[in-house]
Design an enzyme around this catalytic site. Structure first.
Site, short mmCIF file in Angstrom:
data_model
loop_
_atom_site.label_atom_id
_atom_site.label_comp_id
_atom_site.label_asym_id
_atom_site.label_seq_id
_atom_site.Cartn_x
_atom_site.Cartn_y
_atom_site.Cartn_z
N HIS A 105 9.06 3.07 24.48
CA HIS A 105 8.08 3.57 23.60
C HIS A 105 6.59 3.27 24.29
O HIS A 105 6.71 2.81 25.40
CB HIS A 105 8.24 2.87 22.16
CG HIS A 105 7.93 1.48 22.23
ND1 HIS A 105 8.93 0.33 22.59
CD2 HIS A 105 6.90 0.65 21.87
CE1 HIS A 105 8.46 -0.68 22.41
NE2 HIS A 105 7.17 -0.64 21.82
N HIS A 107 4.11 1.37 23.97
CA HIS A 107 3.44 0.31 23.89
C HIS A 107 3.23 -0.30 25.18
O HIS A 107 3.87 0.09 26.24
CB HIS A 107 3.73 -0.81 22.96
CG HIS A 107 3.43 -0.37 21.39
ND1 HIS A 107 4.39 -1.11 20.67
CD2 HIS A 107 2.73 0.37 21.02
CE1 HIS A 107 3.81 -0.91 19.41
NE2 HIS A 107 2.67 0.33 19.62
N ASP A 109 3.87 -3.21 26.55
CA ASP A 109 4.95 -4.19 26.97
C ASP A 109 6.06 -3.18 27.47
O ASP A 109 6.97 -3.75 27.98
CB ASP A 109 5.38 -5.09 26.10
CG ASP A 109 5.98 -4.39 24.52
OD1 ASP A 109 5.57 -3.24 24.40
OD2 ASP A 109 6.36 -5.25 23.84
N HIS A 168 10.48 0.45 15.10
CA HIS A 168 9.16 -0.13 15.59
C HIS A 168 7.98 0.63 15.93
O HIS A 168 7.05 0.43 15.63
CB HIS A 168 9.50 -0.81 16.93
CG HIS A 168 8.52 -1.54 17.44
ND1 HIS A 168 7.86 -2.97 17.03
CD2 HIS A 168 7.92 -1.65 18.81
CE1 HIS A 168 6.99 -3.13 17.96
NE2 HIS A 168 6.90 -2.35 18.71
N CYS A 187 12.14 -2.72 21.43
CA CYS A 187 11.57 -3.65 20.35
C CYS A 187 12.15 -3.43 18.86
O CYS A 187 11.88 -3.87 17.86
CB CYS A 187 10.07 -3.34 20.30
SG CYS A 187 9.24 -4.01 21.72
N LYS A 190 15.95 -6.49 17.11
CA LYS A 190 15.28 -8.06 16.94
C LYS A 190 16.57 -8.93 17.37
O LYS A 190 17.72 -8.97 17.22
CB LYS A 190 15.02 -8.38 15.58
CG LYS A 190 13.77 -7.58 15.03
CD LYS A 190 12.65 -7.93 15.84
CE LYS A 190 11.26 -7.00 15.30
NZ LYS A 190 10.28 -7.29 16.02
N ASN A 198 5.31 -6.99 15.35
CA ASN A 198 4.30 -6.21 15.32
C ASN A 198 4.71 -4.95 14.65
O ASN A 198 5.62 -4.27 15.13
CB ASN A 198 3.68 -5.71 16.85
CG ASN A 198 2.75 -4.79 16.63
OD1 ASN A 198 2.01 -4.63 15.68
ND2 ASN A 198 2.47 -4.19 18.04
N HIS A 228 12.42 -8.42 22.94
CA HIS A 228 11.70 -9.89 22.91
C HIS A 228 13.02 -10.71 22.50
O HIS A 228 13.65 -10.44 21.51
CB HIS A 228 10.56 -10.08 22.05
CG HIS A 228 9.43 -9.17 22.43
ND1 HIS A 228 8.72 -9.10 23.55
CD2 HIS A 228 9.24 -8.10 21.73
CE1 HIS A 228 7.84 -8.28 23.42
NE2 HIS A 228 8.21 -7.26 22.30
#
Length: 246
Positions: A105, A107, A109, A168, A187, A190, A198, A228
């Site tokens: 995506h 973002h 990261d 997300h 992301c 989980k 976020n 993460h």
């Protein structure tokens, strides 16, 4: 009947295999980059970035190698760390060329190190919406866009990029490695016991529904990698569904 003992043996084998994968030695490349071997062909890369709201955060990506070609799912968090990853691949697998990089995506990261991959000659792939959002946010734009689904050849195997709904972010995808039965969820997935994290660009109303579609479609996955935290199995999807059930 000999079927039950066979089934039990297979289940135990899968449990022990996953346990062995998770216990493999972590390879520390620098203070900001680590490698976690999953198989002889697949590796989690973990890079670190500091964010005002969350502090120092470990961000996961995936490396898959087949027949001297490699694909990276999500770049490390910036170009410098991405160059470290590329240097490690070149040293460890000198005959292998990183041909592709897939962005989960828009973002940082996920695509913060994209310039380094472009400089190394890798083609970058993302959903059309990811490309649009990257451009709107002043980020490096992936080169090749797809709408809902795309297959990328890595040697004689394929990886499958798939958009199944908002979670997300509006544009988040998953990437499936059929040969390894590994799903890179990014992301939207989980790790067990993680918080919601976020939510700035999230669709919390659809999150559980989207993960339900992922679970139904990729129920053969034996390793699932979140954006993460620690990798696991289908329990990560179950936990994520529960976490975002309204």
């Amino acid at each position: 009947m000999k079927i039950l003992p066979i089934i039990i043996s297979l289940l135990l084998f899968n449990i022990f295999t996953l346990h062995a994968q998770q216990k493999r030695e972590l390879i520390k490349i620098s203070e900001d980059l680590e490698i976690i071997p999953l198989t002889d062909k697949s590796f989690i890369h973990v890079s670190y970035a500091t964010y005002p709201s969350f502090g120092r955060v470990a961000c996961n990506g995936l490396l898959y190698i087949n027949q001297n070609e490699a694909v990276v799912m999500d770049t490390p968090t910036n170009d410098e760390i991405s160059e470290q990853l590329l240097a490690w691949i070149a040293e460890k697998f000198p005959e292998t060329k990183v041909t592709s990089v897939v962005i989960n995506h828009f973002h940082e990261d996920c695509l913060g190190g994209l310039n380094a991959f472009h400089a190394a000659g890798a083609k970058s792939y993302a959903s059309r919406l990811t490309c649009t959002l990257a451009k709107e946010n002043g980020a490096v734009v992936p080169q090749i866009a797809f709408d809902k689904k795309m297959k990328i050849k890595i040697g004689d195997q394929e990886v499958v990029c798939d958009f199944l709904g908002e979670a997300h972010t509006r544009d988040n995808i998953v990437t499936w490695v059929p040969e390894e039965k590994i799903l890179f969820g990014g992301c939207m997935v989980k790790s067990v016991d993680a918080t919601k994290g976020n939510l700035e660009d999230a669709n919390v109303e659809e999150w559980s529904n989207t993960i339900g579609k992922v679970r139904s479609k990729y129920k053969k996955a034996t390793v699932i990698i979140p954006g993460h935290g620690e990798a696991g199995g289908l329990e990560l999807l179950d936990y994520t569904i529960q976490l975002f059930t309204l």
